[in-house]
Design a protein around this motif. Structure first.
Motif, PDB file in Angstrom:
ATOM      1  N   ALA A 102      95.161  59.838 -29.555  1.00  0.00           N
ATOM      2  CA  ALA A 102      95.077  58.519 -28.921  1.00  0.00           C
ATOM      3  C   ALA A 102      93.656  58.231 -28.437  1.00  0.00           C
ATOM      4  N   GLN A 103      92.971  59.314 -28.081  1.00  0.00           N
ATOM      5  CA  GLN A 103      91.620  59.141 -27.537  1.00  0.00           C
ATOM      6  C   GLN A 103      90.655  58.538 -28.567  1.00  0.00           C
ATOM      7  N   SER A 104      90.767  59.013 -29.823  1.00  0.00           N
ATOM      8  CA  SER A 104      89.897  58.454 -30.868  1.00  0.00           C
ATOM      9  C   SER A 104      90.233  56.995 -31.132  1.00  0.00           C
ATOM     10  N   LEU A 105      91.527  56.695 -31.124  1.00  0.00           N
ATOM     11  CA  LEU A 105      91.948  55.293 -31.306  1.00  0.00           C
ATOM     12  C   LEU A 105      91.354  54.428 -30.194  1.00  0.00           C
ATOM     13  N   ALA A 106      91.350  54.998 -28.968  1.00  0.00           N
ATOM     14  CA  ALA A 106      90.808  54.248 -27.819  1.00  0.00           C
ATOM     15  C   ALA A 106      89.311  54.032 -27.992  1.00  0.00           C
ATOM     16  N   LYS A 107      88.631  55.084 -28.465  1.00  0.00           N
ATOM     17  CA  LYS A 107      87.177  54.967 -28.692  1.00  0.00           C
ATOM     18  C   LYS A 107      86.895  53.873 -29.710  1.00  0.00           C
ATOM     19  N   ASP A 108      87.751  53.817 -30.752  1.00  0.00           N
ATOM     20  CA  ASP A 108      87.586  52.763 -31.758  1.00  0.00           C
ATOM     21  C   ASP A 108      87.711  51.378 -31.135  1.00  0.00           C
ATOM     22  N   LEU A 109      88.550  51.298 -30.115  1.00  0.00           N
ATOM     23  CA  LEU A 109      88.733  50.002 -29.440  1.00  0.00           C
ATOM     24  C   LEU A 109      87.621  49.736 -28.426  1.00  0.00           C
ATOM     25  N   GLY A 110      86.792  50.750 -28.177  1.00  0.00           N
ATOM     26  CA  GLY A 110      85.632  50.517 -27.329  1.00  0.00           C
ATOM     27  C   GLY A 110      85.573  51.336 -26.054  1.00  0.00           C
ATOM     28  N   THR A 111      86.713  51.795 -25.551  1.00  0.00           N
ATOM     29  CA  THR A 111      86.664  52.578 -24.313  1.00  0.00           C
ATOM     30  C   THR A 111      87.827  53.563 -24.205  1.00  0.00           C
ATOM     31  N   GLU A 112      87.493  54.785 -23.755  1.00  0.00           N
ATOM     32  CA  GLU A 112      88.493  55.861 -23.700  1.00  0.00           C
ATOM     33  C   GLU A 112      89.601  55.601 -22.681  1.00  0.00           C
ATOM     34  N   ILE A 113      89.302  54.728 -21.712  1.00  0.00           N
ATOM     35  CA  ILE A 113      90.300  54.482 -20.672  1.00  0.00           C
ATOM     36  C   ILE A 113      91.572  53.862 -21.262  1.00  0.00           C
ATOM     37  N   LEU A 114      91.440  53.284 -22.480  1.00  0.00           N
ATOM     38  CA  LEU A 114      92.610  52.664 -23.122  1.00  0.00           C
ATOM     39  C   LEU A 114      93.577  53.699 -23.707  1.00  0.00           C
ATOM     40  N   THR A 115      93.182  54.974 -23.690  1.00  0.00           N
ATOM     41  CA  THR A 115      94.043  56.043 -24.224  1.00  0.00           C
ATOM     42  C   THR A 115      95.452  55.953 -23.643  1.00  0.00           C
ATOM     43  N   THR A 116      95.505  55.741 -22.329  1.00  0.00           N
ATOM     44  CA  THR A 116      96.808  55.730 -21.649  1.00  0.00           C
ATOM     45  C   THR A 116      97.670  54.569 -22.147  1.00  0.00           C
ATOM     46  N   THR A 117      97.070  53.399 -22.302  1.00  0.00           N
ATOM     47  CA  THR A 117      97.841  52.234 -22.774  1.00  0.00           C
ATOM     48  C   THR A 117      98.342  52.470 -24.200  1.00  0.00           C
TER      49      THR A 117
END
Lengths: 389, 186
Positions: B122-137
């Motif tokens: 999920a963390q890489s997906l979040a990075k792709d979206l621009g920020t790691e904080i989105l991992t949780t969502t």
């Protein structure tokens, strides 16, 4: 039905309920776990959803004093605190009831230092037990919302301040469904506070909080005591009136006999064993009782006390004295004496009732269904006892 | 009743995640309750939060000791036995991890060998979206997809409500993250 119910954090629900009650003065000093309530009230003011004077006090003593002063001026006043915060307030707390000034305090119940602990128990509530306030305890967010409405109404009717107890974290930080009265319902139930003859008025000066000598002091204290005791009927009628006007969408099933302003009786009427509790723990105990009653012939019932002060002594006696066993759950100690709720019940119960005291859940210690079942089993022992679980 | 326990570190939005699940399930016609593991906020310290979902109102308030679901934000939390403690043998784990299912299984206590694992990065997906904080969502979206307790629309409604006082960019990022979570293939 569900579309009228919102899902909110307990603190948010309480803040919205308080805002619907339209206090004119709110004093605030932050302390965990109460902080979200006054933060949310500040937000509601900044969003123009509530018009009130919001005073950020320099201490809890000041927060309580601001509430006292505002109430003396005849306006609706509110504050919230927890634990050590209440201890800071305590001198003012006694003064407010002694001066017969209404006002509502939300106490997000938390343990008392030392040792320092931010979690939930009822030690703080017990520190103001004898202060002459009306004290209500909520089981869930819905009861917390409802009780704040009653609290303002009751207090202003009898000129006695009211404390609504909500378990810290267990209620304040829990997100669950709740029905908030509409603005119309709120306005219909609770009118603007009208300044009384004991309110400060620059055009007709009076003195408040005067010295009472040995010839008068006792009578004045007895008057507060008697008025507090007699407020029980007003408390009941204010709750009854609330549920007549506000449809809580089935989230609270008010009825005069088993779920009124004073208590909720849960379980079979014929149950020979009764458990007495305060606050949110009641939910877990209801689950435990259902499990127990399914498996056992000797049935158990729960008495969740909503009105702790004034204690509805005669009403409680009628219920308790028909039982064979009674288990009292205290979430506080009265250090050096019997636990507080147990002492109250012991003074009411006939000697024929086999009483057991369980002290548990101090400083956030989790009260589980297993613990509740263990406590139920202990009630059958014949020895009078005080047990900690 | 379904009981869900979330594990993460302070600052990763675990408490908010629990709230979002409760709100989403509520909008999906379930009764719900979310409770943070009562503690003061400390960035970086292990955090737990609990969610209960049911078809009737929920009154039980004890912590969750025997969860049906574990949602784990960091695989390094598996080193802490408290993370998996009490998980039902029939339980399920949703975890943000680069490790394979077999590698994750190796890190579990032996009695949990039979549990179902849903893992993805999920963390890489979040990075792709621009920020790691989105991992949780993203994790919550994935949970909605595999557990079926709520739809994407329910989660998006909850995000808009929960983040109403945040910036539009934050809301937009979280909405994108929710879509990304619902699209994960297991």
């Amino acid at each position: 039905m569900k579309n009228k119910i919102k899902i909110l954090e307990g603190s948010r629900a309480i803040a919205e309920a308080v805002a619907l009650c339209q206090p004119e003065v709110i004093s605030a000093f932050p302390i965990t776990p109460q902080t979200h309530i006054v933060e949310d009230l500040a937000k509601l003011i900044s969003e123009n959803k509530l018009t009130a004077i919001y005073e950020r006090a320099e201490s809890e003593t000041a927060a309580a004093s601001i509430m006292l002063g505002a109430s003396a001026a005849g306006v609706r006043a509110y504050t919230a605190t927890s634990s050590q915060g209440l201890l800071h307030m305590i001198e003012v707390i006694y003064n407010m009831s002694g001066m017969r000034l209404p006002g509502v305090l939300t106490l997000a119940n938390r343990a008392i230092s030392a040792p320092i602990n931010i979690w939930n128990d009822h030690s703080d509530a017990m520190a103001m037990r004898d202060a002459g306030w009306i004290m209500l305890f909520a089981e869930n967010s819905q009861e917390a919302v409802d009780m704040h409405f009653w609290a303002f109404k009751i207090g202003e009717k009898v000129n006695i301040p009211v404390c609504v107890n909500v378990d810290g974290f267990s209620l304040t930080h829990t997100t669950e469904p709740v029905y908030l009265p509409s603005k119309q319902e709120a306005k219909g139930y609770l009118k603007k506070r009208v300044a009384g003859s004991n309110s400060l008025d620059t055009t007709a000066p009076i003195s408040l909080g005067l010295l009472y000598g040995p010839d008068k002091y006792q009578d004045e204290r007895l008057k507060l005591h008697n008025d507090l005791n007699q407020s029980k009927k007003v408390i009941e009628s204010c709750a009854e009136d609330y549920y007549k006007q506000v449809d809580t969408q089935g989230l609270t099933n008010y009825n005069k006999k088993t779920n009124n302003a004073w208590w909720e009786y849960y379980g079979p009427q014929t149950a020979k064993t009764l458990i007495v509790v305060l606050g949110s723990t009641a939910g877990t105990f209801k689950t435990a009782i259902d499990l127990y009653n399914k498996k056992n012939r000797d049935q158990v019932a729960l008495l969740k006390l909503k009105l702790f002060r004034p204690l509805p002594i005669e009403g409680l006696a009628k219920i308790i004295n028909h039982k064979k066993h009674c288990l009292v759950i205290d979430r506080a100690l009265a250090l050096g004496a019997n636990p507080p709720l147990y002492s109250d019940i012991k003074a009411i119960a006939k000697t024929s009732v086999n009483l057991t005291s369980v002290v548990t859940g101090l400083g956030g210690k989790d009260i589980t269904v297993d613990l509740a079942l263990k406590a139920i089993k202990l009630t059958r022992s014949k020895n009078k006892k005080i047990i900690t679980l | 009743m379904i009981e869900i326990r979330l594990h993460g570190l302070g600052g990763q939005g675990i408490v908010t995640a629990a709230e979002l699940i409760a709100m989403s399930a509520w909008s999906h016609q379930l009764w719900s309750q979310s409770v943070p593991f009562f503690g003061p906020e400390r960035t970086g310290a292990p955090v737990q939060a609990f969610v209960r979902l049911d078809h009737e109102p929920i009154r039980l308030r004890q912590k969750i000791y025997e969860p049906d679901w574990l949602i784990i934000r960091e695989d390094k939390l598996l080193a802490n036995l408290e993370t998996t403690a009490g998980l039902k043998r029939t339980g399920k784990i949703l975890i943000n991890s680069r490790l394979s299912q077999a590698e994750i299984k190796d890190k579990l206590p032996k009695n949990l060998y039979g549990v179902q694992i849903f893992s993805f990065d999920a963390q890489s997906l979040a990075k792709d979206l621009g920020t790691e904080i989105l991992t949780t969502t993203i994790l919550i979206g994935a949970f909605g997809q595999v557990a079926g307790c709520f739809d994407l629309l329910d989660l998006q409604t909850a995000i808009k409500e929960k983040f109403a006082d945040k910036t539009e960019a934050i809301i937009k990022d979280n909405l994108r993250a929710s879509v990304s979570g619902f699209k994960v293939k297991f």
